[in-house]
Design an enzyme around this catalytic site. Structure first.
Site, mmCIF file in Angstrom:
data_model
loop_
_atom_site.group_PDB
_atom_site.id
_atom_site.type_symbol
_atom_site.label_atom_id
_atom_site.label_comp_id
_atom_site.label_asym_id
_atom_site.label_seq_id
_atom_site.Cartn_x
_atom_site.Cartn_y
_atom_site.Cartn_z
ATOM 1 N N LYS A 238 -64.706 -19.672 29.245
ATOM 2 C CA LYS A 238 -66.094 -19.252 29.332
ATOM 3 C C LYS A 238 -66.252 -17.882 28.682
ATOM 4 O O LYS A 238 -65.509 -16.959 28.958
ATOM 5 C CB LYS A 238 -66.542 -19.207 30.798
ATOM 6 C CG LYS A 238 -66.626 -20.592 31.425
ATOM 7 C CD LYS A 238 -67.188 -20.521 32.828
ATOM 8 C CE LYS A 238 -67.382 -21.911 33.429
ATOM 9 N NZ LYS A 238 -67.903 -21.850 34.801
ATOM 10 N N ARG B 203 -57.435 -25.032 40.968
ATOM 11 C CA ARG B 203 -57.855 -23.679 40.575
ATOM 12 C C ARG B 203 -58.252 -22.880 41.813
ATOM 13 O O ARG B 203 -57.904 -21.700 41.943
ATOM 14 C CB ARG B 203 -59.005 -23.778 39.574
ATOM 15 C CG ARG B 203 -59.536 -22.454 39.064
ATOM 16 C CD ARG B 203 -60.447 -22.708 37.867
ATOM 17 N NE ARG B 203 -61.317 -21.594 37.561
ATOM 18 C CZ ARG B 203 -60.953 -20.527 36.854
ATOM 19 N NH1 ARG B 203 -59.709 -20.415 36.426
ATOM 20 N NH2 ARG B 203 -61.813 -19.566 36.601
ATOM 21 N N HIS C 118 -62.467 -14.935 35.558
ATOM 22 C CA HIS C 118 -63.799 -14.832 36.168
ATOM 23 C C HIS C 118 -64.577 -13.719 35.478
ATOM 24 O O HIS C 118 -64.097 -12.585 35.383
ATOM 25 C CB HIS C 118 -63.695 -14.517 37.660
ATOM 26 C CG HIS C 118 -63.182 -15.652 38.474
ATOM 27 N ND1 HIS C 118 -62.568 -15.484 39.699
ATOM 28 C CD2 HIS C 118 -63.193 -16.988 38.255
ATOM 29 C CE1 HIS C 118 -62.219 -16.661 40.191
ATOM 30 N NE2 HIS C 118 -62.589 -17.587 39.328
ATOM 31 N N TYR D 228 -63.187 -16.014 47.593
ATOM 32 C CA TYR D 228 -61.880 -16.379 48.138
ATOM 33 C C TYR D 228 -61.413 -15.449 49.245
ATOM 34 O O TYR D 228 -60.411 -15.714 49.896
ATOM 35 C CB TYR D 228 -60.845 -16.431 47.005
ATOM 36 C CG TYR D 228 -61.183 -17.495 45.987
ATOM 37 C CD1 TYR D 228 -60.875 -18.826 46.227
ATOM 38 C CD2 TYR D 228 -61.860 -17.182 44.814
ATOM 39 C CE1 TYR D 228 -61.222 -19.816 45.319
ATOM 40 C CE2 TYR D 228 -62.210 -18.162 43.904
ATOM 41 C CZ TYR D 228 -61.887 -19.472 44.160
ATOM 42 O OH TYR D 228 -62.239 -20.457 43.265
#
Length: 284
Positions: free
Chosen positions: A175, A237, A260, A269
């Protein structure tokens, strides 16, 4: 060339990934089908009234049909229409913006850790694959679980991206189009080396197939289902990010390794698991 093909080319020229293009095209095709079913007419341009009717359909009608769509799914469809709107303006078919991010459905904040599997589940999954003799899948699963790559990133790995001696991997596609350096543990190095001993392909991609230079994502999804009813590539993941946190990684380190773009994604998380929240609820 029809409008959808032109839209696909427009997305590619805008730098969208192959997976994003496929998803956006599918979402726009679903809108066109809804438009045809609802009005019995061919779509000439986008109207805001129609977009809002479609949003209401996704929120309510689908729910009554037993196919409830969550906010992220609905926003994904609206996001595709935002791009389609820009494409139509680019083509000169219309000049006004009739859908934007302000129309998105508010997403409820996820307060529970999205990881729903434990290390024992992952190791059992890996062992089943190993005993079945599928060294390619075993290596791929080990990378997903212990390096945290997206499935698209893992399938894009080239042999030149790997340095098993240094235990490093360059992830060149993800990304945002940025590359990052991911550190590998001994599990990954061992699994990949054993796979390479049996690999028979001249492809530059690590995970090749007999039919093409790079194994297709749909093939991997089918193989996952053969060995587990619950574990998916994306779930591995989540497992990786949770394990990193438990192992003492900082939020910034996890974000860098997982790729990220927003630390808010990584912070999810740090929350307790759903099971832990349910346990606490029983204590009330």
């Amino acid at each position: 060339m029809d409008l959808i093909e032109e839209f696909s080319m427009f997305l590619a020229q805008s730098g969208k990934s192959e997976n994003t293009i496929k998803t956006y095209v599918l979402n726009v095709q679903q809108y066109l089908q809804w438009f045809d079913d609802t009005y019995g007419l061919e779509l000439n341009r986008l109207h805001r009234e129609n977009i809002l009717d479609y949003k209401a359909y996704l929120l309510h009608v689908q729910k009554h049909k037993g196919r409830h769509l969550n906010a992220k799914t609905i926003n994904g469809r609206l996001s595709a229409l935002c791009s389609f709107n820009r494409f139509l303006i680019h083509k000169g078919i219309q000049s006004d913006v009739v859908v934007d991010k302000q129309d998105f459905v508010k997403v409820q904040i996820e307060y529970a850790n999205p990881c729903t599997i434990q290390k024992a589940d992952v190791e059992r999954f890996r062992q089943k694959i190993l005993e079945a003799g599928d060294k390619r899948l075993y290596a791929l699963v080990t990378i997903l679980a212990y390096a945290g790559l997206r499935i698209s990133e893992a399938l894009d790995i080239k042999l030149s991206d790997l340095n098993l001696q240094m235990k490093e991997l360059v992830v060149r596609k993800g990304k945002g189009g940025k590359q990052r350096l991911v550190y590998l543990n001994s599990k990954i190095v061992t699994a990949v080396r054993e796979y390479l001993r049996t690999r028979k392909s001249d492809s530059e991609y690590l995970f090749a197939s007999r039919e093409s230079e790079r194994v297709d994502r749909t093939v991997i999804n089918k193989l996952f289902k053969r060995f587990s009813d619950t574990i998916t590539p994306h779930m591995l993941r989540h497992f990786y990010c949770s394990r990193c946190l438990e192992s003492g990684y900082s939020i910034h380190e996890i974000a860098a390794q997982a790729g990220h773009r927003d630390l808010k994604t990584t912070l999810i998380y740090t929350n307790p698991s759903r099971e832990e929240m349910k346990r606490k609820a029983e204590l009330l």
